[in-house]
Design an enzyme around this catalytic site. Sequence first.
Site, PDB file in Angstrom:
ATOM      1  CE  LYS A  74      -3.518  79.982 -23.897  1.00  0.00           C
ATOM      2  NZ  LYS A  74      -4.705  79.430 -24.763  1.00  0.00           N
ATOM      3  CB  SER A 149      -6.693  82.223 -25.844  1.00  0.00           C
ATOM      4  OG  SER A 149      -6.968  81.329 -25.792  1.00  0.00           O
ATOM      5  CB  SER A 150      -1.955  80.811 -27.678  1.00  0.00           C
ATOM      6  OG  SER A 150      -2.251  79.753 -27.270  1.00  0.00           O
ATOM      7  CB  ILE A 170     -12.008  75.117 -26.673  1.00  0.00           C
ATOM      8  CG1 ILE A 170     -12.597  74.878 -26.097  1.00  0.00           C
ATOM      9  CG2 ILE A 170     -12.401  77.121 -26.609  1.00  0.00           C
ATOM     10  CD1 ILE A 170     -13.818  74.568 -25.337  1.00  0.00           C
ATOM     11  N   GLY A 171     -11.434  77.028 -29.313  1.00  0.00           N
ATOM     12  CA  GLY A 171     -11.906  77.545 -30.557  1.00  0.00           C
ATOM     13  C   GLY A 171     -10.485  78.682 -31.698  1.00  0.00           C
ATOM     14  N   GLY A 172      -9.100  77.741 -32.303  1.00  0.00           N
ATOM     15  CA  GLY A 172      -8.621  78.481 -33.143  1.00  0.00           C
ATOM     16  C   GLY A 172      -7.792  79.056 -31.870  1.00  0.00           C
ATOM     17  CB  SER A 173      -6.883  79.342 -28.505  1.00  0.00           C
ATOM     18  OG  SER A 173      -8.438  80.004 -28.097  1.00  0.00           O
TER      19      SER A 173
END
Length: 438
Positions: A74, A149-150, A170-173
């Site tokens: 990433k 984000s990934s 951190i939020g499902g990334s």
Amino acid sequence: MTERTALATAAAIRSGETTALAECEAAIARIEERNPPLNAVVVRDYDRAREAAHALDAAGPDERPLFGVPMTVKESFNVTGLPTTWGHEQHRDWIAPRDADAVARLRAAGAVILGKTNVPVDLADLQTHNPVYGRTNNPHDLSRTSGGSSGGAAAALASGMVPLEIGSDIGGSIRTPSAFCGVWGHKATYGALSISGQEPPGTGGAPIQLSVIGPMARNADDLHAALDVLADRPLPPAEAREAKAWRVLVLAEHPFAPTARAVADATAQVGEALARAGAKVGDARAFIPDQGEQFPDYIRLLQTTMARGESSREGVQATLPEWFTMLDRQACSQRVWRALFADWDAVIAPAIGTTAPPHSDVPIRERMLTVDGVPGPMGMQLAFPCIATYPGLPATCFPAGRDADGMPIGVQVITDLHQDHRAIALAALAHQLIGSQA
């Protein structure tokens, strides 16, 4: 998918069936062929990858778990000599002076780093688009997001360009892109894997509250192996057990956020498959903390953490007593979860409440999402990853079927603190039992 997995690649190189350089060249060829419509791999490091692969071949095979495995990472992870932007135009020319801890450990395990995959700005979106590298598309439908984000990592895996990736969450990334693209992703126990070198360009300091990293792959075995490589200290191995020995709670729909019927059905079917195999299966709603309380607490802690003490974009600014109150409430939630895991092995829930939606240029704070014909705020979908993120628990996302449009559905397995391998093992069993071809 005919490309070798990470462990199969390493085994083939060790046996002499192939070489590290040949696998490196094959992965480069796949990227050059498959990446243009996806825009998943945005930073290339082919020359140094070839040198590293050649050096491995010259030294001869060894037993390192990722010996010769070509992979990408990433974009937010520092790789010596490559740019790290986090999607910011102003950081386009910032070059990392050293590898992130995770990258260094992957190299030490024999992996060959080919380049970096795309992210949204600040890693703060459920889709992947930024002014430096542009937008990443979903391999199953180019008109849809690969997640964030990934998102670049998941798209690279789903298209078969590489067998292994690392993401952050951190939020499902990790879990959202894995679900949207139909691959495997593991959010580690909070603090179990070093996030040093995975911070905004040119910064450092204390680890970010709630934030973790984890491996992404195309099967469970590769997740197990990569997790051991990345862990700060050994994590307990998964117990060898038959299906009938598992005690599992199922949360098919979130009480606070919209859940698509196809996603809820797929989650319920996982529980039904485990029950048919003899597992003890119960309703999670009777045991887990009140999600109507946990989700708002998570959002406030997340906003305060991301603002680093300043006023957040939402106008949230916490005093020191308020910060400690947030940590106290998180600790209370963690105690409820620990008590739950004295009687149950895992909780199974949707990784995200929908399949991959179409691309959108609307900022996430204003973006709407239509779930089964009903529009609502996209941000409410954070309630699904919050289930594991807020208490710091490990969670493995695995493919659990497809919706009517053929888009992948992802389900997550959540286990007790540091029982990361248990989460992966149960995900593998569930995947086998439902016979998913996702």
